[in-house]
Write an enzyme that holds these catalytic residues in place. Structure first.
Site, mmCIF file in Angstrom:
data_model
loop_
_atom_site.group_PDB
_atom_site.id
_atom_site.type_symbol
_atom_site.label_atom_id
_atom_site.label_comp_id
_atom_site.label_asym_id
_atom_site.label_seq_id
_atom_site.Cartn_x
_atom_site.Cartn_y
_atom_site.Cartn_z
ATOM 1 N N LYS A 10 -6.182 9.316 -8.499
ATOM 2 C CA LYS A 10 -6.747 10.282 -7.551
ATOM 3 C C LYS A 10 -7.143 11.554 -8.287
ATOM 4 C CE LYS A 10 -6.005 8.302 -3.408
ATOM 5 N NZ LYS A 10 -7.145 7.703 -2.658
ATOM 6 N N ASP B 67 0.344 -2.078 4.312
ATOM 7 C CA ASP B 67 1.559 -1.261 4.476
ATOM 8 C C ASP B 67 2.770 -2.160 4.734
ATOM 9 O OD1 ASP B 67 -0.319 0.788 4.436
ATOM 10 O OD2 ASP B 67 -0.083 1.335 6.549
ATOM 11 N N HIS C 121 0.829 -1.200 0.000
ATOM 12 C CA HIS C 121 0.000 0.000 0.000
ATOM 13 C C HIS C 121 0.866 1.254 0.000
ATOM 14 C CE1 HIS C 121 -2.785 2.832 2.357
ATOM 15 N NE2 HIS C 121 -3.361 2.660 1.183
ATOM 16 N N GLU D 231 -3.573 3.865 -8.635
ATOM 17 C CA GLU D 231 -4.849 4.459 -8.206
ATOM 18 C C GLU D 231 -4.969 5.882 -8.734
ATOM 19 O OE1 GLU D 231 -6.081 4.582 -4.037
ATOM 20 O OE2 GLU D 231 -7.771 5.844 -4.656
HETATM 21 O O1 G3P Z 1 -5.873 0.915 -2.790
HETATM 22 C C1 G3P Z 1 -6.736 1.130 -1.789
HETATM 23 C C2 G3P Z 1 -6.379 2.265 -0.936
HETATM 24 O O2 G3P Z 1 -5.139 2.766 -1.304
HETATM 25 C C3 G3P Z 1 -7.414 3.332 -1.022
HETATM 26 O O3 G3P Z 1 -7.287 4.252 -0.003
HETATM 27 O O4 G3P Z 1 -6.760 6.481 0.834
HETATM 28 O O5 G3P Z 1 -5.030 4.722 0.886
HETATM 29 O O6 G3P Z 1 -5.725 5.731 -1.282
HETATM 30 P P1 G3P Z 1 -6.140 5.341 0.105
HETATM 31 CA CA CA Z 2 -4.374 4.459 -2.713
#
Ligand code: G3P
Ligand code: CA
Length: 236
Positions: free
Chosen positions: A114, A227, A11, A112
Site C-alpha cells: 500500500k 474474510d 483477506h 499487498e
Molecule cells: O487483496 C485484494 C484486496 O485486499 C484489495 O483490496 O482494499 O482490501 O486492500 P483492499
Molecule cells: Ca489488501
C-alpha cells in the site's frame, strides 16, 4: 476449464473473526484452513514496513492521523484490536517481520504493497525468513511491482485490478507476474479464457459467502480472497 483446486486466501487475515491485519487474525486464518494469508503494508515515519490497511489510524486503532507520520515505537503503543471487540484489546499493529513470522511457512504470505516499500528492503525481510520463493507480492500499482521484479526474479508477483479490460492480462504478463487478481464485480464470463492462455493464475477479491465463492470458482478463479477462509476447505 478449471483444473486446480480452489485456494482460500484469508483477506487481512481471517478478518471476519479477528481484527484485520493483526497476528490474531493471521492465527485465526491458519486455524480455519487458509492456504494463504493476505495483508497490507504501509510505512512508518522511520521507514519500517508495518501492517495496516488504511493510510490513517482512526478506523482500526486507537491512534490518530497518518501512519507515515508516526515512528514505529509510537505505532506499537496503539491498540489495533479493541475497535472490533474488547477481547482483542492490547492487540498491536504488526511489523512486516511479525506478519511473516506469524504466517510463513504454515501458509503463504500474500503481501499487498500500500506504500512504496523499497524493493531491496522488502527482499531483505523475505530472505531473512526464507520466504522469497514462498510468498506473493501484490499491488494495484504496476510500477511498484516492476521495481520488485527488477530486484528479484525469484519472487512471485500479483497485479490487482478493480476494473477489467482486454489488455490487462498483457500488462500483468509484461511485469512477469504470476497472478492477476480482480474484484469480484468484474469477474465475468470470458475473463478466465483471456487470462489462462498467458499462463497467469486468476484470483478474485473479496467473496464472503459460499454462493459468491462458488460463483467465482465457476468463473475460473483458482484463488479466492475472503474474510472467511473456512468457507473453502480443500485437502492439503
Ligand atoms: O487483496 C485484494 C484486496 O485486499 C484489495 O483490496 O482494499 O482490501 O486492500 P483492499
Ligand atoms: Ca489488501
Amino acid at each position: 476449464m478449471q483444473r486446480k483446486p480452489v485456494m482460500s486466501i484469508a483477506h487481512r487475515g481471517a478478518s471476519a473473526y479477528a481484527p484485520e491485519n493483526t497476528v490474531a487474525a493471521f492465527d485465526e486464518a491458519i486455524c480455519r484452513g487458509a492456504r494463504a494469508v493476505e495483508f497490507d503494508v504501509q510505512l512508518s515515519a522511520d521507514g519500517v514496513p508495518v501492517v495496516i490497511h488504511d493510510e490513517t489510524l482512526e478506523r482500526t486503532t486507537t491512534g490518530r492521523g497518518r501512519v507515515k507520520d508516526h515512528p514505529l515505537l509510537e505505532l506499537m503503543r496503539m491498540d489495533a484490536g479493541s475497535w472490533m471487540h474488547q477481547r482483542f484489546a492490547g492487540t498491536r499493529i504488526p511489523t512486516l517481520d511479525e506478519a511473516l513470522l506469524a504466517i510463513g511457512p504454515r501458509a503463504m504470505p500474500v503481501i499487498e504493497l500500500k506504500a512504496p516499500v523499497p524493493p531491496v528492503e522488502l527482499l531483505g525481510h523475505l530472505k531473512r525468513y526464507d520466504l522469497e520463493e514462498a510468498c506473493l507480492v501484490i499491488s494495484f500499482r504496476a510500477e511498484w511491482l516492476g521495481a520488485v521484479r527488477r530486484e528479484s526474479k525469484a519472487v512471485s508477483l500479483g497485479l490487482l485490478s478493480e476494473t477489467w479490460d482486454a489488455d490487462l492480462p498483457n500488462r500483468a504478463k509484461k511485469l512477469d507476474a504470476e497472478v492477476l487478481i480482480l474484484h469480484t464485480d468484474v469477474l465475468g464470463t470470458g475473463v478466465a479464457s483471456a487470462v489462462e492462455p498467458l499462463g497467469l493464475e486468476l484470483w478474485c477479491y473479496t467473496a464472503n459467502d459460499v454462493g459468491m465463492v462458488a460463483a467465482c470458482a465457476s468463473l475460473g478463479a483458482t484463488g479466492i480472497i475472503t474474510d472467511r477462509p473456512d468457507l473453502i476447505r480443500t485437502r492439503r
